[in-house]
Each structure stands twice: as structure tokens, then as C-alpha cells.
Design an enzyme around this catalytic site. Sequence first.
Site, PDB file in Angstrom:
ATOM      1  N   HIS A   5       0.852  -1.218   0.043  1.00 25.21           N
ATOM      2  CA  HIS A   5      -0.069  -0.052   0.034  1.00 25.21           C
ATOM      3  C   HIS A   5       0.824   1.388   0.066  1.00 25.21           C
ATOM      4  O   HIS A   5       2.200   1.049  -0.132  1.00 25.21           O
ATOM      5  CB  HIS A   5      -0.772   0.105   1.154  1.00 25.21           C
ATOM      6  CG  HIS A   5      -0.369  -0.184   2.454  1.00 25.21           C
ATOM      7  ND1 HIS A   5       0.657   0.592   3.076  1.00 25.21           N
ATOM      8  CD2 HIS A   5      -0.412  -1.329   3.228  1.00 25.21           C
ATOM      9  CE1 HIS A   5       1.108   0.198   4.034  1.00 25.21           C
ATOM     10  NE2 HIS A   5       0.585  -1.143   4.301  1.00 25.21           N
ATOM     11  N   GLY A  46       1.831   3.051   2.274  1.00 18.14           N
ATOM     12  CA  GLY A  46       2.898   3.011   3.337  1.00 18.14           C
ATOM     13  C   GLY A  46       4.294   2.420   2.913  1.00 18.14           C
ATOM     14  O   GLY A  46       5.217   3.062   2.959  1.00 18.14           O
ATOM     15  N   HIS A  47       4.010   1.405   2.062  1.00 16.76           N
ATOM     16  CA  HIS A  47       5.280   0.521   1.575  1.00 16.76           C
ATOM     17  C   HIS A  47       5.881   1.310   0.529  1.00 16.76           C
ATOM     18  O   HIS A  47       7.111   1.746   0.463  1.00 16.76           O
ATOM     19  CB  HIS A  47       4.759  -0.836   0.937  1.00 16.76           C
ATOM     20  CG  HIS A  47       4.191  -1.634   1.810  1.00 16.76           C
ATOM     21  ND1 HIS A  47       2.853  -2.130   1.967  1.00 16.76           N
ATOM     22  CD2 HIS A  47       4.819  -2.409   2.842  1.00 16.76           C
ATOM     23  CE1 HIS A  47       2.646  -3.064   2.808  1.00 16.76           C
ATOM     24  NE2 HIS A  47       3.931  -3.218   3.544  1.00 16.76           N
ATOM     25  N   GLN A  67       6.567 -15.305  12.283  1.00 14.83           N
ATOM     26  CA  GLN A  67       5.929 -14.237  13.063  1.00 14.83           C
ATOM     27  C   GLN A  67       4.558 -14.421  13.359  1.00 14.83           C
ATOM     28  O   GLN A  67       3.874 -13.471  13.952  1.00 14.83           O
ATOM     29  CB  GLN A  67       6.425 -12.965  12.427  1.00 14.83           C
ATOM     30  CG  GLN A  67       5.777 -12.656  11.182  1.00 14.83           C
ATOM     31  CD  GLN A  67       6.156 -11.407  10.525  1.00 14.83           C
ATOM     32  OE1 GLN A  67       7.557 -11.373   9.901  1.00 14.83           O
ATOM     33  NE2 GLN A  67       5.876 -10.395  10.745  1.00 14.83           N
ATOM     34  N   GLN A  70       7.090   3.861  10.427  1.00  8.27           N
ATOM     35  CA  GLN A  70       6.881   4.169  12.053  1.00  8.27           C
ATOM     36  C   GLN A  70       5.502   3.272  12.584  1.00  8.27           C
ATOM     37  O   GLN A  70       5.478   3.188  13.983  1.00  8.27           O
ATOM     38  CB  GLN A  70       6.595   5.781  12.214  1.00  8.27           C
ATOM     39  CG  GLN A  70       6.458   6.144  13.624  1.00  8.27           C
ATOM     40  CD  GLN A  70       6.237   7.712  13.875  1.00  8.27           C
ATOM     41  OE1 GLN A  70       6.886   8.372  13.276  1.00  8.27           O
ATOM     42  NE2 GLN A  70       5.255   7.602  14.977  1.00  8.27           N
ATOM     43  N   GLN A 129       8.576  -2.889  16.533  1.00  4.25           N
ATOM     44  CA  GLN A 129       9.329  -3.727  15.483  1.00  4.25           C
ATOM     45  C   GLN A 129      10.580  -2.758  15.023  1.00  4.25           C
ATOM     46  O   GLN A 129      11.794  -3.395  14.862  1.00  4.25           O
ATOM     47  CB  GLN A 129       8.826  -3.972  14.318  1.00  4.25           C
ATOM     48  CG  GLN A 129       9.342  -4.406  13.080  1.00  4.25           C
ATOM     49  CD  GLN A 129       8.548  -5.048  11.682  1.00  4.25           C
ATOM     50  OE1 GLN A 129       7.933  -5.983  11.936  1.00  4.25           O
ATOM     51  NE2 GLN A 129       8.364  -4.235  10.517  1.00  4.25           N
ATOM     52  N   LEU A 148      -2.293   3.347   7.170  1.00  8.24           N
ATOM     53  CA  LEU A 148      -2.367   2.355   6.369  1.00  8.24           C
ATOM     54  C   LEU A 148      -1.948   0.948   6.929  1.00  8.24           C
ATOM     55  O   LEU A 148      -0.843   0.969   7.514  1.00  8.24           O
ATOM     56  CB  LEU A 148      -1.647   2.839   4.960  1.00  8.24           C
ATOM     57  CG  LEU A 148      -2.292   3.796   4.289  1.00  8.24           C
ATOM     58  CD1 LEU A 148      -1.910   3.814   2.902  1.00  8.24           C
ATOM     59  CD2 LEU A 148      -3.546   3.898   4.077  1.00  8.24           C
ATOM     60  N   SER A 149      -2.442  -0.241   6.565  1.00  9.72           N
ATOM     61  CA  SER A 149      -2.061  -1.572   6.977  1.00  9.72           C
ATOM     62  C   SER A 149      -2.661  -2.546   6.103  1.00  9.72           C
ATOM     63  O   SER A 149      -3.703  -2.201   5.821  1.00  9.72           O
ATOM     64  CB  SER A 149      -2.423  -1.496   8.511  1.00  9.72           C
ATOM     65  OG  SER A 149      -2.419  -3.300   8.745  1.00  9.72           O
ATOM     66  N   ARG A 185      -3.630  -5.245   6.739  1.00 14.88           N
ATOM     67  CA  ARG A 185      -4.885  -5.763   7.721  1.00 14.88           C
ATOM     68  C   ARG A 185      -5.985  -4.880   7.545  1.00 14.88           C
ATOM     69  O   ARG A 185      -7.060  -5.196   7.772  1.00 14.88           O
ATOM     70  CB  ARG A 185      -4.473  -6.066   9.256  1.00 14.88           C
ATOM     71  CG  ARG A 185      -3.468  -7.096   8.854  1.00 14.88           C
ATOM     72  CD  ARG A 185      -3.378  -7.554  10.618  1.00 14.88           C
ATOM     73  NE  ARG A 185      -2.591  -8.709  10.710  1.00 14.88           N
ATOM     74  CZ  ARG A 185      -1.207  -8.944  10.804  1.00 14.88           C
ATOM     75  NH1 ARG A 185      -0.466  -7.904  10.910  1.00 14.88           N
ATOM     76  NH2 ARG A 185      -0.632 -10.272  10.848  1.00 14.88           N
TER      77      ARG A 185
HETATM   78  O1  PAF Z   1       6.612  -5.338   8.612  1.00 16.59           O
HETATM   79  C1  PAF Z   1       6.708  -6.537   8.176  1.00 16.59           C
HETATM   80  O2  PAF Z   1       5.815  -6.448   6.881  1.00 16.59           O
HETATM   81  C2  PAF Z   1       7.080  -7.628   8.567  1.00 16.59           C
HETATM   82  O3  PAF Z   1       7.153  -7.663   9.803  1.00 16.59           O
HETATM   83  C3  PAF Z   1       8.739  -7.721   7.974  1.00 16.59           C
HETATM   84  C4  PAF Z   1       9.760  -6.499   8.531  1.00 16.59           C
HETATM   85  C5  PAF Z   1       8.672  -7.735   6.611  1.00 16.59           C
HETATM   86  C6  PAF Z   1       9.190  -9.250   8.440  1.00 16.59           C
HETATM   87  O4  PAF Z   1       8.677 -10.263   7.921  1.00 16.59           O
END
Ligand code: PAF
Length: 299
Positions: A34, A36-37, A61, A148, A153, A184-185, A187
Site C-alpha cells: 500500500h 505506506g510501503h 511471526q 513508524q 518492530q 495504512l495497513s 490488515r
Molecule cells: O513489517 C513487516 O511487514 C514484517 O514484519 C517484516 C519486517 C517484512 C518481516 O517479515
Amino acid sequence: MKVFRSPEKLSIAINRIKQNKKRVGFVPTMGALHAGHLSLIKQAVKENNTVVVSIFVNPAQFGPQEDLKKYPRLLKMDLALCRQAGVDFIFLPENKIMYPRGYSTFVNVEGLSEVLCGSSRPGHFRGVATVVAKLFNIVRPDVLYLGQKDAQQAVIIARMIKDLNFPVKVKVLPTVRGNDGVALSSRNAYLSDKEREDAVVLSKALLLAQSLIDNGQRHADRIINRMKELISKKRSARIDYAAVVDLENLMPLKKIKPGCLIALAVKIGKTRLIDNIIIREGSGKWGQNYFSKIKIGKK
Ligand code: PAF
């Protein structure tokens, strides 16, 4: 743009880049990209000669009751977005490549991984630290780009970089929000229309905290109570935590101070959302950019 599924082949390509003293920027993702990325990717493209994006829904994870199976997978669109943004290499490993039979080595950043999201998601940050360490060994980036929104993380990865001597600099960029203020996420895709409306309460609670602080409130517990009160008005909302912590060690603070993190995790229906601000005197609406001021990672 080249797509690599094999760590060995990607490492060979990276070696060539490194021999020419080129800077490698890295954006690790789980796909379903999205804006954000894309802000991380665009910054990485601006600042580096070569940009690598990994797309890997990391099973390590996710807890047994979590959303690994239904996590959105939108590979075609992700690849198109990356190509458009100027990404050079995509790393797209399969589970059995990252975690072959007999895999038994994990990285655990102690303390930082057990608080906040770590207390309701045991093992989550162990999975994150492990996959990021593996990705570092394959990609050997000079600069890592993180958002952020996932502040805990970022703090944990920065600690791991220091502790394990990875020669990587971390850049944490501001949270990107929808017009309604929702962070934005990937999810957010799980939310119904009504839940999306309710999800606005997270950013509203953070804005409330910011305005209380702007008006002189310094008691963390009073700010937390006001945020909780506001969030509880939404019937679909269940608070996991609302916390004021020191950004470097994630320990709870009694009094607000510059550089503290105000963080929320709230379930809206079945979807767990997180959001945060970092308080800096006079930092403006979202307390952004404070991450650039604290010392994390290399330099
Ligand atoms: O933030 C994420 O999307 C994940 O935690 C990451 C850093 C890609 C690790 O799987």
C-alpha cells in the site's frame, strides 16, 4: 526489475553491485503493498543505487491462532507497483527455502520483544528478528527502510542490528494515513465499512493525546485514561493496550517527555490494529520524524 526466488542467485547479483561500491537500499515486506510501503520504496529509490524489496509472508511471526492463512496475497499487483516505483530486485522466497526441514536457529531480542505487542503476540518478534537477520545475510543492505506504524518492530530491529553488528543503517519513515486518519495497513482489508469508520478512533485517540500534551498535560496515566475512554465508546473496539513508553527501551513512563512513544493496539471486530505517535515538543500533528533524531543502527 529482476525477480529472485533463490537466495544464492540474489546474493551473487548483490555481490556484483557491491563490487562496484554501489549502495543497496532494502525494504522488507509481506506483500499486499500500500502507499505506506510505497513511501519507503520511493525513498529507497531516491537514496540508493540499487533497491531490493522482499515479499515473504513469514510464517515464523504468526501465532497458531493468527491470520497467516488469510493474510492478503496480491503478488501481481505488488510486482506491478514495485516495477513502477523503480525497484531493481525483488526477493520472493518460498517457505521451504527460508525454513527448510530441520530449521532450528532463531534470533530473540530479549525484553523489547516481550512488551506491548509482544505480550499478546508471544513469539511474534522472534519471528520478525529471525527473518530480518536472514534477509540481511542474503541482501546485505546498506540502508534498511521501515515504517513508524510498526514502531516496536523498528526499535527491536535497530537493537538487533547493534547487538549483532550488522553494518546496516535504519531509516524509519512517517506513518502514511488514509484521508480519515487511519494508519495504512495490509490488515485494513479485513475491516467492514462500519469497522473502518470505527477504526478512525485509534488516530482520534492519538490526536487527543497530542492535544492534551499541547495543553500542558504531562501525566501518562491521565492521558491513557482519556484515550481509553474515547476508544471504549466504539462498541466494536476492544483495547489490547494503550501505553506511554520510552522509545529506546519501551519501558512505561509516568511523565510525558520528548521522544516518548504513545502506542495503541485495539481490536476492531476481529481485526487487531496498531498505531502510535512520537511526542516531540512542537512536532505538529503526528509527532512525526522523531525517529530520525534518535540513534538507532549504524552511525
Ligand atoms: O513489517 C513487516 O511487514 C514484517 O514484519 C517484516 C519486517 C517484512 C518481516 O517479515
